[in-house]
Structures are given as C-alpha cells and as structure tokens.
Design an enzyme around this catalytic site. Structure first.
Site, PDB file in Angstrom:
ATOM      1  N   GLY A   1       0.966  -0.718  -0.186  1.00 34.67           N
ATOM      2  CA  GLY A   1      -0.135  -0.202  -0.093  1.00 34.67           C
ATOM      3  C   GLY A   1       0.672   1.240   0.147  1.00 34.67           C
ATOM      4  O   GLY A   1       0.704   2.234  -0.839  1.00 34.67           O
TER       5      GLY A   1
ATOM      6  N   GLU B   1      -6.718  -6.672   0.077  1.00 36.61           N
ATOM      7  CA  GLU B   1      -7.091  -6.737   1.093  1.00 36.61           C
ATOM      8  C   GLU B   1      -8.105  -6.121   1.832  1.00 36.61           C
ATOM      9  O   GLU B   1      -8.715  -6.584   2.595  1.00 36.61           O
ATOM     10  CB  GLU B   1      -5.687  -5.340   1.038  1.00 36.61           C
ATOM     11  CG  GLU B   1      -4.190  -6.260   1.293  1.00 36.61           C
ATOM     12  CD  GLU B   1      -3.118  -4.548   1.141  1.00 36.61           C
ATOM     13  OE1 GLU B   1      -3.332  -4.444   2.376  1.00 36.61           O
ATOM     14  OE2 GLU B   1      -2.546  -4.437   0.512  1.00 36.61           O
TER      15      GLU B   1
ATOM     16  N   HIS C   1      -1.760  -9.329 -26.116  1.00 39.57           N
ATOM     17  CA  HIS C   1      -0.874 -10.331 -27.351  1.00 39.57           C
ATOM     18  C   HIS C   1      -0.560 -11.282 -25.993  1.00 39.57           C
ATOM     19  O   HIS C   1       0.442 -11.847 -26.083  1.00 39.57           O
ATOM     20  CB  HIS C   1       0.513  -9.635 -27.110  1.00 39.57           C
ATOM     21  CG  HIS C   1       0.309  -8.396 -27.608  1.00 39.57           C
ATOM     22  ND1 HIS C   1       0.415  -8.150 -29.253  1.00 39.57           N
ATOM     23  CD2 HIS C   1      -0.123  -6.584 -27.052  1.00 39.57           C
ATOM     24  CE1 HIS C   1      -0.060  -6.487 -29.619  1.00 39.57           C
ATOM     25  NE2 HIS C   1       0.190  -6.293 -29.085  1.00 39.57           N
TER      26      HIS C   1
ATOM     27  N   LYS D   1       5.203 -10.189   8.984  1.00 45.03           N
ATOM     28  CA  LYS D   1       6.130  -9.727   9.354  1.00 45.03           C
ATOM     29  C   LYS D   1       6.724  -9.947  10.668  1.00 45.03           C
ATOM     30  O   LYS D   1       7.724  -9.806  11.049  1.00 45.03           O
ATOM     31  CB  LYS D   1       5.814  -7.772   9.796  1.00 45.03           C
ATOM     32  CG  LYS D   1       5.140  -7.426   8.124  1.00 45.03           C
ATOM     33  CD  LYS D   1       4.890  -5.534   8.345  1.00 45.03           C
ATOM     34  CE  LYS D   1       4.793  -5.358   6.846  1.00 45.03           C
ATOM     35  NZ  LYS D   1       3.930  -4.114   6.675  1.00 45.03           N
TER      36      LYS D   1
END
Ligand code: PA5
Length: 308
Positions: A38, A199, A215, A303
C-alpha cells in the site's frame, strides 16, 4: 484516536489537499523509489505520470547497482518499519544517493535523511493521498486549485458511492474473481484495484492492461475454462487505438466487460476518481462477503514471524 476504516476511506478527499513536497533538490539523473504494498503503489502510480528522468520502483531488499550520488532515492513506508524498505534505504545512504523519505514514523523516521512525515492512524492503503502528494507536488503540479477540484469530486463519491456498490453487487452476485483491465496512464491504477480487492475484499484478483494484454491475456479470454468465475472490469474513457482494442477484444473473445467510467477532465482527475472508485468497490465487496475490509492480520503475522 482510532478512525474506523470507512472514515479512513472518506479522508482521501482531504488527503489530496496535503501540500508537502520534497523541498529543494540537487540535480539528479534518475529516481529510485523503494516501497512495498500500500506504500509502494504511490511510487508506481507516480512512475507512470513522470517521464523527465528514468524512475524505477524497487519492491525488494536490494538497491540496483547503478544507484549512486546522481540518484534521487525516495523510501516510502507508511509504518516506517517494513524491512525491505528499511534495508534498501540503508543501502541508499551508504551509496550517497540524494535521499527523501515518506513515512508516519517507525525505524525509517529515525534514519536521518530529510523526511515528509504523514499523519498516523491509517491503514497504509487508506493513506495513499498522503503518500503520493509529495511526488505530485514536487514533480507534477503544486497548484492548489487542481487539487481542490479533485478533492470536491472525491467527496461527492464519499457521500454517494452507490455506483461502486452496484459494481461490487455484480461481482458478488456471480461469486466471481475480479480481473481489472487498465491502460496507460492507468496501468498501476488497475494494479491498485487488484491489491484493494486482495486486502479489502480478501479475494484473489488480477490486473492487466491494454495494449499489452492483447498479446497474451486476450487468448484465454476466449479459450480458458472457468471464465464464468471472473468479472472483467475495464476503465472507460480510452480513445483512439486503445478504445478500439477494448471494443474488439470484448467482441472477438465474447467477453463481457464491466466498464467503470472515470469522471473528470484531466489525467490527475481521472486517476484519483478511478483510484477511489476501486477503494469503494473493494470495500463494498468485503462488506457483502461479511468480512472485515480493514483486517490485514495475515500480513502482520508474516511480518512478526520474519523478525524472529
Ligand atoms: O496495505 C497494507 O497494509 C500493506 O500492503 C502494507 O502497505 C505493506 O505491508 C507495507 O507496509 P508499509 O506500508 O507500512 O510500509
């Protein structure tokens, strides 16, 4: 003071009035921006608007080999504690890059280089206005009238987001996975929608962009299995060859696109409108799914584990 997530979203129209900039800069040859999730998206969106020098966004632990005194390095981390960004910033300091930081505090704010401090109390993805404005004010335009117009357009959506709710209803009604199709200069805005669905709605989501998608992605648009499991969302307002590509891709592959029409005249107006439309669509989709749009405990847990 705790602000609920809906109030955080509503703050965006005020955030675009944030008038911070990077101050006086020495000449530089290239820009490297370090940021994740973010926070990093602010750098990516800016990189698509600025073409006076090469801009590279680093979403990793490593600083590119070419970074040196001629590099303007900007580290962005809302929390200030994201290990990838802290690591790359430390390396940029060793290499004597010209450094600016954007953060609400944490380790980043203690490293020493010149820092734009943004207000605390937000989820990083709900602070995009604060995180991107120093770039826009420094390099695109700092004219307050430009941002006043954008702010009033955004506050209209904050009062009435029934169109965004209707898009969320369509996606939810099909129990589907969002697949967002952008085009320059809104390729990273399409990616921002994808990450907001991840999120806020807790859904797998995809993004791609014209003309590149013609493509590759266009082939499975016609031939994939499970196509009914996707909702294809395209940004309106394209012109010329891109507008033709959107139309022909839908026709040739028999794929129905949900079109989100940007309001506004200028690129910045359309960009902020589309970003906010993605915020509200993903928020309403999360609500329809009866999950908490604000919750990112998986990221927090990851984390924490990485610190051990
Ligand atoms: O939206 C989020 O919460 C995440 O994508 C974070 O932005 C990401 O983990 C990086 O953290 P920060 O923005 O604090 O650097």
């Amino acid at each position: 003071m705790y602000m609920n997530f809906e109030d955080q979203l509503k703050d965006f129209s005020s955030q675009v009035l944030f008038n911070a900039n990077f101050g006086k800069l020495s000449p530089f040859k290239n820009i490297i921006i370090s940021g994740m999730g973010g926070s990093g998206i602010a750098g990516s969106i800016f990189s698509e608007l600025y073409d006076k020098a090469p801009v590279q966004v680093v979403s990793d632990y490593e600083l590119p080999a070419y970074a040196d005194r001629d590099t303007l390095f900007v580290g962005i981390s809302y929390s200030g504690n994201t290990e990838e960004t802290v690591s790359v910033t430390r390396e940029a300091m060793k290499r004597k890059c010209q450094i600016r930081l954007v953060t609400s505090g944490g380790e980043l704010s203690e490293l020493g280089p010149e820092t734009v401090l943004v207000p605390k109390g937000f989820q990083p993805r709900a602070a995009l206005g604060y995180l991107i404005k120093p770039f826009l004010n420094s390099f695109i335009t700092s004219d307050p009238k430009v941002y006043e117009r954008i702010s009033s357009m955004m506050s209209e959506m904050e009062t009435d987001n029934s169109m965004e709710k209707a898009t969320a209803d369509k996606i939810y009604g099909k129990n589907s996975i969002p697949y967002v199709l952008g085009y320059p200069p809104f390729r990273w805005v399409a990616y921002r929608w994808k990450t907001q669905f991840n999120e806020n709605s807790k859904l797998l989501a995809f993004s791609s962009y014209f003309p590149e998608l013609d493509h590759n992605d266009a082939i499975p648009f016609k031939h994939t299995y499970g196509k009914d499991k996707f909702s294809f969302i395209v940004f309106g307002g394209s012109t010329g060859q891109i507008e033709k590509r959107v139309r022909f891709t839908s026709e040739i592959t028999s794929t129905e696109f949900i079109t989100v029409e940007p309001k506004g005249e200028t690129i910045l107006e359309k960009m902020f409108y589309l970003i906010h439309a993605g915020d509200y669509t993903s928020y309403h989709l999360g609500k329809l799914r009866k999950i908490d749009p604000e919750d990112v405990s998986v990221i927090t847990e990851l984390k924490e584990k990485l610190k051990s």
